[in-house]
Structure formats: structure tokens, C-alpha cells
Design a protein around this motif. Structure first.
Motif, PDB file in Angstrom:
ATOM      1  N   UNK A  31     -57.265  75.660   6.500  1.00  0.00           N
ATOM      2  CA  UNK A  31     -57.079  75.466   5.074  1.00  0.00           C
ATOM      3  C   UNK A  31     -55.599  75.498   4.730  1.00  0.00           C
ATOM      4  N   UNK A  32     -55.077  74.399   4.198  1.00  0.00           N
ATOM      5  CA  UNK A  32     -53.690  74.435   3.740  1.00  0.00           C
ATOM      6  C   UNK A  32     -53.598  75.163   2.404  1.00  0.00           C
ATOM      7  N   UNK A  33     -52.531  75.896   2.210  1.00  0.00           N
ATOM      8  CA  UNK A  33     -52.307  76.491   0.900  1.00  0.00           C
ATOM      9  C   UNK A  33     -50.819  76.639   0.652  1.00  0.00           C
ATOM     10  N   UNK A  34     -50.489  76.757  -0.612  1.00  0.00           N
ATOM     11  CA  UNK A  34     -49.094  76.859  -1.024  1.00  0.00           C
ATOM     12  C   UNK A  34     -48.854  78.252  -1.578  1.00  0.00           C
ATOM     13  N   UNK A  35     -47.732  78.801  -1.211  1.00  0.00           N
ATOM     14  CA  UNK A  35     -47.348  80.109  -1.733  1.00  0.00           C
ATOM     15  C   UNK A  35     -45.886  80.032  -2.162  1.00  0.00           C
ATOM     16  N   UNK A  36     -45.570  80.675  -3.241  1.00  0.00           N
ATOM     17  CA  UNK A  36     -44.189  80.696  -3.720  1.00  0.00           C
ATOM     18  C   UNK A  36     -43.619  82.085  -3.445  1.00  0.00           C
ATOM     19  N   UNK A  37     -42.470  82.101  -2.798  1.00  0.00           N
ATOM     20  CA  UNK A  37     -41.788  83.364  -2.505  1.00  0.00           C
ATOM     21  C   UNK A  37     -40.363  83.258  -3.035  1.00  0.00           C
ATOM     22  N   UNK A  38     -39.729  84.389  -3.297  1.00  0.00           N
ATOM     23  CA  UNK A  38     -38.330  84.333  -3.738  1.00  0.00           C
ATOM     24  C   UNK A  38     -37.462  83.629  -2.692  1.00  0.00           C
ATOM     25  N   UNK A  39     -36.434  82.939  -3.153  1.00  0.00           N
ATOM     26  CA  UNK A  39     -35.537  82.216  -2.254  1.00  0.00           C
ATOM     27  C   UNK A  39     -34.974  83.118  -1.163  1.00  0.00           C
ATOM     28  N   UNK A  40     -34.622  84.344  -1.517  1.00  0.00           N
ATOM     29  CA  UNK A  40     -34.068  85.275  -0.527  1.00  0.00           C
ATOM     30  C   UNK A  40     -35.083  85.584   0.567  1.00  0.00           C
ATOM     31  N   UNK A  41     -36.339  85.711   0.216  1.00  0.00           N
ATOM     32  CA  UNK A  41     -37.383  85.963   1.209  1.00  0.00           C
ATOM     33  C   UNK A  41     -37.553  84.747   2.102  1.00  0.00           C
ATOM     34  N   UNK A  42     -37.620  83.565   1.485  1.00  0.00           N
ATOM     35  CA  UNK A  42     -37.798  82.329   2.251  1.00  0.00           C
ATOM     36  C   UNK A  42     -36.675  82.163   3.268  1.00  0.00           C
ATOM     37  N   UNK A  43     -35.467  82.511   2.883  1.00  0.00           N
ATOM     38  CA  UNK A  43     -34.327  82.396   3.806  1.00  0.00           C
ATOM     39  C   UNK A  43     -34.519  83.289   5.024  1.00  0.00           C
ATOM     40  N   UNK A  44     -35.035  84.484   4.811  1.00  0.00           N
ATOM     41  CA  UNK A  44     -35.298  85.405   5.933  1.00  0.00           C
ATOM     42  C   UNK A  44     -36.390  84.841   6.832  1.00  0.00           C
ATOM     43  N   UNK A  45     -37.477  84.363   6.240  1.00  0.00           N
ATOM     44  CA  UNK A  45     -38.585  83.817   7.031  1.00  0.00           C
ATOM     45  C   UNK A  45     -38.143  82.602   7.838  1.00  0.00           C
ATOM     46  N   UNK A  46     -37.406  81.715   7.196  1.00  0.00           N
ATOM     47  CA  UNK A  46     -36.940  80.508   7.894  1.00  0.00           C
ATOM     48  C   UNK A  46     -35.970  80.846   9.011  1.00  0.00           C
ATOM     49  N   UNK A  47     -35.083  81.802   8.764  1.00  0.00           N
ATOM     50  CA  UNK A  47     -34.117  82.217   9.781  1.00  0.00           C
ATOM     51  C   UNK A  47     -34.838  82.816  10.997  1.00  0.00           C
TER      52      UNK A  47
END
Length: 91
Positions: A31-47
Motif C-alpha cells: 500500500x502506497x501512502x504519503x506522510x508529511x514530516x518536517x523538513x529537518x526530519x526529512x533531511x535526517x532520513x534522506x541522509x
């Protein structure tokens, strides 16, 4: 018209407009789903995903599974089976 045999093209050779058909294996219902996280969190996850050499979505799926005491999804396990360090760091 390009024949794809029911598989969507994954890559295009822009110079010649030829498509390379790269079918993806089926890992069952997902199941695909979309979640919105703060930009600072996204940067940590992507890194962290990049550090581990993982796709961003694979990293998130593995971490969500870990938080809930589940094994990483089969698709993630199969994609990174060659690299046990990646799997152990996401477990």
C-alpha cells in the motif's frame, strides 16, 4: 508505438528515445501512502538512507517495520540481501 508487453518502461535513452524494459518483481500486495514530516526530519532520513546506500522509501519502510517489531519488508530484504550491514543497521 513501443511494445512494452504490459510492463511500464522504467528507463529511457533520451538520445534515441529507446526504452529499456526493466520489470520489477512482485513482492505481493503493498500500500502506497504519503506522510508529511518536517523538513529537518526529512533531511535526517534522506541522509541516513544515502549513507546506507538505500532508496529513501526502502529506508522508511524498514524503519517503520523496526519500530513495530516487524521484519523489514520482503522487497527491502531482497534488494539489500547482498549487503548484510545495511539490513542489520535497519533492523
Amino acid at each position: 508505438m513501443i511494445q512494452t508487453n504490459g510492463v511500464s518502461p522504467r528507463f529511457s535513452d533520451a538520445a534515441s528515445d529507446r526504452f529499456l524494459i526493466m520489470p520489477q518483481p512482485s513482492y505481493g500486495d503493498r500500500t502506497p501512502f504519503t506522510v508529511r514530516v518536517p523538513d529537518q526530519h526529512a533531511a535526517v532520513y534522506k541522509r541516513e538512507a544515502k549513507r546506507l546506500g538505500m532508496r529513501y522509501s526502502d529506508y522508511l519502510a524498514a524503519k517503520l517495520a523496526e519500530v513495530h517489531g516487524l521484519n523489514a519488508p520482503e522487497s527491502v530484504q531482497a534488494r539489500y540481501a547482498h549487503d548484510q550491514e545495511v539490513l542489520s543497521e535497519t533492523a
